[in-house]
Design a protein around this motif. Structure first.
Motif, short mmCIF file in Angstrom:
data_model
loop_
_atom_site.label_atom_id
_atom_site.label_comp_id
_atom_site.label_asym_id
_atom_site.label_seq_id
_atom_site.Cartn_x
_atom_site.Cartn_y
_atom_site.Cartn_z
N GLY A 78 0.81 -1.22 0.00
CA GLY A 78 0.00 0.00 0.00
C GLY A 78 0.84 1.26 0.00
N ALA A 79 1.91 1.24 0.80
CA ALA A 79 2.79 2.41 0.83
C ALA A 79 3.49 2.61 -0.52
CB ALA A 79 3.83 2.24 1.94
N GLN A 135 2.40 1.71 -3.50
CA GLN A 135 1.45 2.20 -4.50
C GLN A 135 1.10 3.67 -4.24
OE1 GLN A 135 -2.49 0.19 -5.09
NE2 GLN A 135 -1.59 -0.18 -7.11
N TRP A 136 1.02 4.06 -2.98
CA TRP A 136 0.72 5.47 -2.69
C TRP A 136 1.88 6.36 -3.14
CZ3 TRP A 136 2.81 9.42 0.19
CH2 TRP A 136 2.01 10.55 0.35
N ARG A 155 0.21 7.97 -5.86
CA ARG A 155 -0.52 8.87 -4.99
C ARG A 155 -2.00 8.47 -4.88
NH1 ARG A 155 3.88 9.97 -3.66
NH2 ARG A 155 4.77 12.02 -3.21
N THR A 156 -2.24 7.15 -4.82
CA THR A 156 -3.59 6.62 -4.64
C THR A 156 -3.60 5.66 -3.47
OG1 THR A 156 -3.17 4.81 -6.19
CG2 THR A 156 -4.14 6.83 -7.09
N VAL A 157 -4.71 5.63 -2.77
CA VAL A 157 -4.90 4.70 -1.65
C VAL A 157 -5.63 3.47 -2.17
CG1 VAL A 157 -5.95 4.33 0.60
CG2 VAL A 157 -4.93 6.55 0.05
N ASN A 158 -5.02 2.31 -2.04
CA ASN A 158 -5.60 1.08 -2.51
C ASN A 158 -6.55 0.54 -1.44
OD1 ASN A 158 -6.01 -1.76 -3.19
ND2 ASN A 158 -4.34 -1.49 -4.67
#
Length: 779
Positions: free
Chosen positions: A353-354, A356-357, A361-364
């Motif tokens: 998750g970190a 991908q953010w 800059r998106t929250v999965n």
């Protein structure tokens, strides 16, 4: 010529694997009746209910790959829950109704929702990858059969054997589950509750309870074989679905079963414990843990990666809600099977998750949901199973690497200064890390859709698993023997993605890596590595360890380095040379297992000793086993035994890791195998070598009873610790003859005497008669 249609279906290689399993069992001394009982139990009480529950939850599940990969572990979870519930209720006999109570309603629900027990279609898959996976499974059977069956002969079939501790430990814990609820430590009775992942032992106990098969036969022969075959099916299926490449299946199987760290030593049992296939088979919790971990990673890949979800839709359907439900059922079961699985998954999902953010800059949200499920499963397991902790592991910087024999041998040759120490580990740490991780994970380099593209979510998850396992690799250490379970499970979970990368890499080089050239290189390279390993072993035997290490790894590094340099300079042959270099890395790592098994086996047979532990004076003898089995069959299971089996230097040294009595009597003991208890685990190595006694009060009481026949000590053992029987092991050292008058002798042979002690709230010991005491004769 095109292969017949049947040979291109999954049924043909599965039938070949099952036939291989039967042959392996027969060679290992298992009777045809026990094979039939065991296979029938697994089919009726595990596989069938599991598949029916799967179809009730997700009626669109098609194909035996999906049904076995998900349905079998679901069946294990259902069986473990049913066994626990019936044991808790004191109605163990009701477990025999499991196929009806669970399978019947699940079948009705599945039928109502339109599911079919038989798949609507049988896929025609490429026969080459399927048969390659089956061949690897049969090779794994041979590897299991040679060392494991030789080191763990069935009880009573040899003149004497000292079992590897994990074997009898697992029998003892399965016996505890079979006869008692709630579980307590069977090794040191009246200690704190069990803090151990015991779900595999519940499964073994359930098999014995329903089928009547003895626990030694289940643990030593039957249990690992079918689960190993299931793992091959799961890995093949998961790799094909995640990567979209058929040949990724057998490559994933090879990575998990064969390819591990670089270790060309022959006499050394392994550079890292807990890593290769033999350690997986010796540890039933590890094997079952991988059987749960593989489908969990497959489901997570479907939920996190749209491309994998699209490939999975034909067999799993498009309903994400049902996939989440399947994940929610498997995670808590995995937490009870192996303690490291859920924390590793939670850490990996957090890294994913970190990552991908930071990248997009998106929250999965799917990652957050998966993390919440992992957190809930972990909290539940800590509260109900592990009771707030897991002993035996300590924080030590570079602790795993410092236990690696190759590095430690070099380290002791250096000057004992801080500067030399820092300089050595600055070089040794990355080298040791590469030795452990490089070969199994190299395929991740090519696990991308194309050059210059970013990693897809499934590949990101695999890399995140490896990142999550690194802190444990660098910071955790177990006293007795290095065990790298966090990074090991990370490697195993990333294998399907790495296999897809290898399949893509070699697929692009099919035109340049022709069959003749590749086959010639494989034969020449394999022969060279084997010869070098044998020569290095001769040096190690002649006490030249540094020279042996230089010979083991020096030529390997020089040849690989030269191949890569030439590939970089000669660009017209770069594809061929890089392909051969990668193949050389995989072969060198894959020879780890054959080099550990074949030479040692040949040497044992040449010396006339087919068993590795047959000559110890502390070996378990048939006459002693006969007494243990009498206790198992004639003494109530709520009895607690105090055994005089550490009265000689040999048995005293073996005592901290000797689980023979709790294993083969299937009874709780006052003080046996205390190194593997909660208290012993805190400093396991010191306990094993006799430098620390975690139970000095118990040791003193047994010494007072067996050495001096002290009635006050015996009364304390009875009143405080619940001891009900004394077992005098005549072959393991003498005791005070007055011990035989401290209760009623109920069994006596030349090997064992069993003395039943007085019971009740105020037990009265017999008054000692004047004159010398005498031993009872065998009867």
């Amino acid at each position: 010529m095109r292969a017949p249609a049947f040979l291109r279906t999954p049924a043909a290689p599965i039938a070949a694997v099952l036939a291989g399993a039967v042959v392996l069992w027969l060679a290992g001394g298992v009777g045809v009746g026990d094979i039939a009982l065991y296979c029938g139990y697994e089919a009726l009480y595990v596989v069938l209910p599991g598949i029916l529950v799967l179809l009730a939850i997700n009626p669109g599940t098609e194909g035996w790959g999906w049904r076995l990969s998900l349905g079998w572990p679901l069946g294990l979870a259902v069986e473990i829950c049913a066994f626990s519930l019936t044991a808790w209720l004191g109605a163990r006999d009701l477990l025999i109704l499991l196929p009806l109570v669970v399978g019947g309603p699940a079948a009705l629900i599945a039928r109502h929702r339109g599911a079919r027990l038989m798949p609507r279609r049988i896929p025609r898959l490429p026969s080459g990858p399927m048969w390659a996976s089956a061949g690897l499974c049969l090779a794994a059977f041979a590897y299991v059969g040679i060392p494991y069956f030789m080191e763990a002969p069935l009880p009573g079939t040899t003149s004497g054997v000292v079992y590897f501790p994990d074997v009898t430990f697992n029998i003892a814990y399965a016996a505890e589950a079979l006869h008692h609820w709630p579980l307590t430590d069977p090794l040191v009775h009246a200690q704190a509750g069990v803090r151990y992942h015991y779900f595999a032992h519940l499964h073994m106990a359930a098999i014995s309870q329903v089928s009547g098969i003895g626990l030694p036969l289940i643990v030593m022969r039957l249990y690992p074989v079918l689960l190993l075959a299931l793992l091959v099916v799961q890995l093949s299926h998961a790799a094909r679905v995640i990567s979209g490449r058929a040949w990724a299946g057998p490559i994933a199987v090879a990575l998990v079963l064969l390819v591990r760290s670089f270790d060309l030593s022959i006499s050394d049992p392994g550079e890292f414990g807990g890593g290769d296939l033999l350690w997986i088979v010796f540890g039933p919790t590890t094997l079952m843990g991988i059987v749960f971990l593989t489908p969990i990673v497959l489901l997570l890949s479907c939920l996190l990666d749209p491309r994998v979800a699209a490939r999975a839709e034909a067999g799993l359907g498009a309903s994400r809600r049902r996939q989440w439900l399947l994940l929610a059922l498997l995670l808590p079961a995995a937490a009870g099977v192996k303690s490291v699985i859920v924390p590793l998954l939670a850490a990996a999902i957090a890294v994913f998750g970190a990552w991908q953010w930071l990248r997009d800059r998106t929250v999965n949200r799917a990652a957050l949901s998966a993390l919440a499920l992992c957190g809930a499963s972990f909290a539940l397991s800590v509260a109900l199973i592990y009771h707030g902790g897991a002993p035996g592991v300590h924080l030590v910087f570079l602790g795993t690497l410092k236990q690696m024999p190759a590095l430690s041998l070099i380290h002791v040759q250096l000057p004992d200064t801080a500067l030399a120490d820092v300089a050595f580990w600055a070089v040794a740490a990355p080298v040791g890390t590469a030795m452990y991780f490089l070969a199994p994970t190299l395929g991740l380099v090519w696990a991308r859709p194309g050059r210059g593209t970013r990693f897809e979510p499934a590949a990101m998850l695999a890399i995140s698993l490896l990142i999550a396992g690194l802190p444990a690799f660098f910071l955790l250490q177990q006293d007795f023997f290095v065990q790298t379970y966090f990074p090991l499970f990370a490697l195993l979970a990333s294998a399907p993605v790495a296999a897809g990368g290898f399949a893509a890499f070699f697929g692009k080089r099919r035109g340049t890596m022709n069959l003749a050239t590749t086959a010639g290189f494989v034969i020449a390279w394999t022969a060279s590595v084997v010869v070098i390993a044998l020569l290095a072993d001769r040096l190690a035997t002649d006490e030249h360890p540094i020279e042996a290490l230089a010979l083991e790894y020096g030529p390997l590094l020089l040849v690989l380095g030269a191949m890569l340099i030439v590939a970089w300079l000669a660009r017209t042959r770069a594809a061929l040379l890089t392909g051969l270099a990668v193949l050389a890395v995989l072969i060198a790592a894959g020879l780890n297992i054959p080099l550990e098994v074949i030479p040692q086996t040949v040497r044992s047979l040449d010396a006339g000793s087919p068993l590795r532990f047959q000559t110890s004076p502390a070996a378990l003898r048939p006459e002693t086993l006969a007494g243990m089995e009498w206790i198992r069959d004639n003494v109530p299971y709520d009895a607690v035994l105090s055994v005089s089996n550490d009265r000689t230097p040999e048995t005293r040294g073996l005592g901290p890791s000797d689980f023979d009595y709790p294993a083969f009597t299937e009874h709780r003991t006052f003080r046996e195998g205390w190194a593997f208890t909660n208290a012993g685990d805190e400093q396991e190595l010191k306990v094993i070598v006799g430098e620390r006694d975690p139970f000095p009060a118990r040791t003193a009481l047994e010494e007072a009873v067996f050495q001096r026949a002290d009635p006050a000590a015996l009364l304390e053992m009875i009143r405080r610790y619940g001891v009900t029987h004394i077992v005098v092991s005549r072959l393991d050292g003498p005791v005070n003859p007055c011990v035989f008058g401290m209760g009623k002798v109920i069994y006596s042979t030349a090997a064992i005497v069993v003395i039943q002690l007085p019971t009740g709230p105020h037990p009265a010991l017999p008054t000692r008669r004047p004159g010398p005491c005498s031993e009872p004769g065998p009867r």
